[in-house]
Each structure stands twice: as C-alpha cells, then as structure tokens.
Design a protein around this motif. Sequence first.
Motif, PDB file in Angstrom:
ATOM      1  N   GLY A  24       0.787  -1.196  -0.173  1.00 46.92           N
ATOM      2  CA  GLY A  24       0.034   0.437   0.403  1.00 46.92           C
ATOM      3  C   GLY A  24       0.684   1.603   0.504  1.00 46.92           C
ATOM      4  N   THR A  25       1.948   1.626  -0.934  1.00 44.54           N
ATOM      5  CA  THR A  25       2.826   2.167  -0.754  1.00 44.54           C
ATOM      6  C   THR A  25       1.978   3.763  -1.197  1.00 44.54           C
ATOM      7  N   GLY A  26       1.176   3.649  -1.659  1.00 46.65           N
ATOM      8  CA  GLY A  26       0.444   5.159  -1.879  1.00 46.65           C
ATOM      9  C   GLY A  26       1.369   5.807  -3.143  1.00 46.65           C
ATOM     10  N   ALA A  27       2.036   6.688  -2.548  1.00 45.09           N
ATOM     11  CA  ALA A  27       3.171   7.476  -2.926  1.00 45.09           C
ATOM     12  C   ALA A  27       4.803   7.511  -2.585  1.00 45.09           C
ATOM     13  N   GLY A  28       4.628   5.984  -2.669  1.00 38.81           N
ATOM     14  CA  GLY A  28       5.913   5.510  -2.476  1.00 38.81           C
ATOM     15  C   GLY A  28       6.775   5.784  -0.721  1.00 38.81           C
ATOM     16  N   PHE A  29       5.665   6.017   0.320  1.00 38.99           N
ATOM     17  CA  PHE A  29       6.856   6.161   1.479  1.00 38.99           C
ATOM     18  C   PHE A  29       6.027   4.709   2.426  1.00 38.99           C
ATOM     19  N   PRO A  30       7.370   4.204   3.325  1.00 40.79           N
ATOM     20  CA  PRO A  30       8.359   4.377   3.004  1.00 40.79           C
ATOM     21  C   PRO A  30       9.345   3.973   2.320  1.00 40.79           C
ATOM     22  N   GLY A  31       8.505   3.165   1.399  1.00 40.08           N
ATOM     23  CA  GLY A  31       9.426   2.258   0.689  1.00 40.08           C
ATOM     24  C   GLY A  31      10.360   3.463  -0.220  1.00 40.08           C
ATOM     25  N   THR A  44      10.531  -3.355  -3.089  1.00 39.72           N
ATOM     26  CA  THR A  44       9.349  -3.885  -4.578  1.00 39.72           C
ATOM     27  C   THR A  44       7.654  -2.451  -4.136  1.00 39.72           C
ATOM     28  N   LEU A  45       7.367  -2.379  -4.253  1.00 40.70           N
ATOM     29  CA  LEU A  45       6.487  -0.591  -4.611  1.00 40.70           C
ATOM     30  C   LEU A  45       5.168  -1.705  -4.391  1.00 40.70           C
ATOM     31  N   LEU A  46       4.117  -1.702  -3.968  1.00 35.84           N
ATOM     32  CA  LEU A  46       2.905  -2.093  -3.615  1.00 35.84           C
ATOM     33  C   LEU A  46       2.229  -1.804  -3.400  1.00 35.84           C
ATOM     34  N   ASP A  47       0.619  -1.445  -4.694  1.00 35.97           N
ATOM     35  CA  ASP A  47      -0.715  -0.423  -4.334  1.00 35.97           C
ATOM     36  C   ASP A  47      -1.413  -1.304  -5.675  1.00 35.97           C
ATOM     37  N   SER A  48      -2.861  -0.705  -5.581  1.00 34.96           N
ATOM     38  CA  SER A  48      -3.756  -1.357  -5.968  1.00 34.96           C
ATOM     39  C   SER A  48      -3.809  -0.432  -7.184  1.00 34.96           C
ATOM     40  N   THR A  49      -3.533   0.682  -6.921  1.00 31.89           N
ATOM     41  CA  THR A  49      -4.153   1.487  -7.505  1.00 31.89           C
ATOM     42  C   THR A  49      -2.946   2.262  -8.414  1.00 31.89           C
ATOM     43  N   ARG A  50      -3.717   1.758 -10.085  1.00 31.83           N
ATOM     44  CA  ARG A  50      -2.484   2.030 -11.177  1.00 31.83           C
ATOM     45  C   ARG A  50      -1.752   3.897 -11.554  1.00 31.83           C
TER      46      ARG A  50
END
Length: 184
Positions: A24-31, A44-50
């Motif tokens: 659920g990285t969103g805008a990339g935080f904390p990854g 790996t930055l995982l999010d379900s929103t393209r």
Amino acid sequence: LWDSLRGVTPFLSVTAELTIVDIGTGAGFPGLPIAIVQPAWHVTLLDSTRKKIQFIHTVIEALRLTNVAPLVDRVETLGHQPNQRETYDLALIRAVAPAPVCAEYSLPLLKPGGTAILYRGQWSTTETQELEAVVNLLGGSIATIDAFKTPLSNSDRTCIYLKKVAPTPEEFPRPVGVPTQKPL
C-alpha cells in the motif's frame, strides 16, 4: 521522511542485499526513502491503484533508482503467488488498515525469519493483546514495539515489529476484501 527511515533503523547496518515489500505504498512511503538510503536493498512498491504506481515510475526515472520495482496488484492476490509468497526479508505497511489486517497482509509475504514493520500512530496494550492472537495464527510473533515522537510535530508514532517464526497457513491472506470486512 524521518519516520519512514525510523522503522528500518534496526536494519540499516545490514550490508547484505535485503528484499523489501512496501504494501500500500501510495506515493512511495516508506519504500522510496529506504531505497534511496540503501541502494543494495531491492524494494518492491506495491499498490492496487495504477495511477499511484504510474507516479512512482516517474519518480524512479527522475531519481535514476535501479533497486525499485513498482507493482500494481492486490496484496491478497500477491500473497498466494508462488514467486511472491514467503520471499521477502522485510514487509512495510503504513496507514493501510487495522493492525490485525496488516498482519494478515504482510506475514504471508515474509520468508521464515523475516520481519513485518507496522507503522502506526498511538498504540495501546489492548491493541497488543488483540494483535498477538492474530499474529500467532499467521505464523508470527510480536518481536518489539517501538513508541516514539516525531521530531518536528512531536506526534506519537509506533512501529510494531512482527517476526515470521513459522510458515503462514495457505488460506491466508483471505480473498480480496475479506480481511477488512471480517478481521481475524
């Protein structure tokens, strides 16, 4: 940024290549901050929103990061894919769902001996007791709870560290939507 890195502080001295999933990285935080600080780690930055992942692609290109892999998928689906299940050293999850749901999302992705870091705000002993039973069911244990205040806003934050001590039963994570509708 500060609290993104605070969660992985116990691992910053690790020189080995670690595999990390930011759920659920969103805008990339904390990854993203972690990938910048630790170029030997694969994040790996995982999010379900393209749309969010498309933004992250832009950031990765602009910063010329080579250790980041953005991924559009649902964690409930990813947790059953053989090339993803029990493959990560660290799973990071921040502001996604209640703690028992976060445990169900993260523990199936971890290798035995891996650690999930749940980024939370305030935390209580009641929440710890409720989480403990769920974590045990999923093959984990609560290793450490780190409560702290952010430097500028003086806000309460907590990182809960879950250790993967046994394989997660195959039925977890449950199908899309079930963990949030019927938490363990």
